[in-house]
Design a protein around this motif. Structure first.
Motif, PDB file in Angstrom:
ATOM      1  N   VAL A  31       3.228  -1.851   3.032  1.00 59.83           N
ATOM      2  CA  VAL A  31       3.459  -2.115   4.452  1.00 59.83           C
ATOM      3  C   VAL A  31       2.442  -3.123   4.959  1.00 59.83           C
ATOM      4  N   PHE A  32       1.204  -2.991   4.552  1.00 64.51           N
ATOM      5  CA  PHE A  32       0.163  -3.925   4.972  1.00 64.51           C
ATOM      6  C   PHE A  32       0.461  -5.345   4.499  1.00 64.51           C
ATOM      7  N   ARG A  33       0.885  -5.494   3.262  1.00 65.70           N
ATOM      8  CA  ARG A  33       1.139  -6.823   2.688  1.00 65.70           C
ATOM      9  C   ARG A  33       2.408  -7.463   3.236  1.00 65.70           C
ATOM     10  N   LEU A  34       3.406  -6.669   3.608  1.00 64.57           N
ATOM     11  CA  LEU A  34       4.688  -7.225   4.054  1.00 64.57           C
ATOM     12  C   LEU A  34       4.750  -7.500   5.550  1.00 64.57           C
ATOM     13  N   GLN A  35       3.726  -7.147   6.300  1.00 60.45           N
ATOM     14  CA  GLN A  35       3.725  -7.415   7.728  1.00 60.45           C
ATOM     15  C   GLN A  35       3.556  -8.901   7.976  1.00 60.45           C
TER      16      GLN A  35
END
Length: 102
Positions: A31-35
């Motif tokens: 989730v952190f990387r795809l934001q």
């Protein structure tokens, strides 16, 4: 239950504990990387008068000058806060995409 009972339960279920922990860790990393990246800007404008006319007839304590400067600064802030002006500035700067009307 005693502390010893909790330790026994944890020892028997440690695979479940670490599996759940690992799943949460991987999901949160994804989730952190795809934001998408978000950027915010701010601008400080200092409005002041550079020169003053010297007069011997009437002098005052610069109250009206400060009032005029404050009113002009408020006008500039309102101009910049207008969505149409912000879009025009962004278009001139070449960053028209991503400008919101907030």
């Amino acid at each position: 239950m005693e502390f010893r009972d909790f330790c026994t339960i944890f020892a028997h279920r440690r695979n479940v504990f670490f599996s759940v922990f690992g799943v949460f860790l991987v999901v949160s990393a994804l989730v952190f990387r795809l934001q998408p990246s978000r950027f915010e800007t701010s601008l400080t404008v200092n409005v002041a008068r550079a020169g003053a006319q010297a007069t011997t007839d009437y002098t005052y304590d610069q109250f009206y000058r400060l009032q005029a400067d404050e009113r002009f600064a408020d006008t500039v802030v309102r101009w910049i806060a207008a969505p149409s002006v912000r879009k025009e500035i962004a278009t001139s700067a070449g960053v028209a995409s991503g400008v919101t009307d907030s």
